[in-house]
Design an enzyme around this catalytic site. Structure first.
Site, PDB file in Angstrom:
ATOM      1  CB  THR A  19      17.996  39.340  51.383  1.00  0.00           C
ATOM      2  OG1 THR A  19      18.109  38.658  50.146  1.00  0.00           O
ATOM      3  CG2 THR A  19      16.804  38.819  52.171  1.00  0.00           C
TER       4      THR A  19
ATOM      5  CB  THR B 291      23.810  38.743  48.730  1.00  0.00           C
ATOM      6  OG1 THR B 291      24.684  38.936  49.846  1.00  0.00           O
ATOM      7  CG2 THR B 291      24.593  38.161  47.572  1.00  0.00           C
ATOM      8  CB  CYS B 292      18.737  38.819  46.923  1.00  0.00           C
ATOM      9  SG  CYS B 292      18.979  37.304  47.870  1.00  0.00           S
ATOM     10  CB  SER B 293      18.424  43.886  46.886  1.00  0.00           C
ATOM     11  OG  SER B 293      17.195  43.280  47.184  1.00  0.00           O
TER      12      SER B 293
ATOM     13  CG  LEU C 185      17.203  41.627  40.565  1.00  0.00           C
ATOM     14  CD1 LEU C 185      16.469  40.550  39.774  1.00  0.00           C
ATOM     15  CD2 LEU C 185      16.226  42.417  41.395  1.00  0.00           C
TER      16      LEU C 185
END
Length: 161
Positions: free
Chosen positions: A46, A48-50, A54
């Site tokens: 997703t 924001t996560c990627s 992270l």
């Protein structure tokens, strides 16, 4: 009830994809006798996560480990295949541990689940980070919005170590 600083993590089975295939890992094995930074994302791959969450932990990996941390773990309500693919696609395989909370049991036990059905994601994890020492939560940083990664970001965690 949401887990709090001073609480012990529940002992549950999660999944991790390894070179030899998927394996069951218990939270006891992941955290017992160790100082671990754990961060959770609503979903692998997703935005924001990627693009934000992270990468911050990957870029600051050595600085975090230099502060006496034994391991950095990312957990998401995804299956182990997705988590393994995400680890490989980000270049973080072998640097961070990617743990699959495939049925959200761990996330729900922590009281950190979120219904993101409106965005097409279903039940997922809130975005958070925590420092865990020998299975006990020492710091806990939960984001107000799943699209933000500030209080749970690597830079914030480094300041707490």
């Amino acid at each position: 009830m949401t887990i709090a600083v001073g609480d012990r993590l529940p002992d549950l089975k999660l999944k991790e994809r390894t070179a030899d295939g998927p394996v069951d890992v218990s939270t006891g094995d992941l955290f017992s006798g160790k100082r671990v930074v754990l961060f959770a994302v609503p979903g692998a791959f997703t935005p924001t996560c990627s693009l934000n969450h992270l990468p911050g932990y990957l870029e600051n990996r050595d600085a975090i480990l230099a502060k006496g941390v034994d391991d950095i773990i990312v957990v998401a309500v995804n299956d182990h295949h997705v988590m393994g693919a995400w680890a490989n696609s980000t270049g973080a395989a072998g640097k961070l541990r990617f743990i699959a909370d495939w049925d959200a049991a761990f996330t729900k036990a922590l009281g950190l689940d979120a219904d993101l059905s409106a965005g097409g994601l279903g039940v997922r994890s809130k975005r958070y980070s925590m420092l865990v020492e020998d299975g006990v939560v020492k710091t806990l940083n939960v984001e107000e919005s799943p699209g933000q990664a500030t209080v749970s970001a690597a830079a914030a965690m480094i300041g707490q170590l």
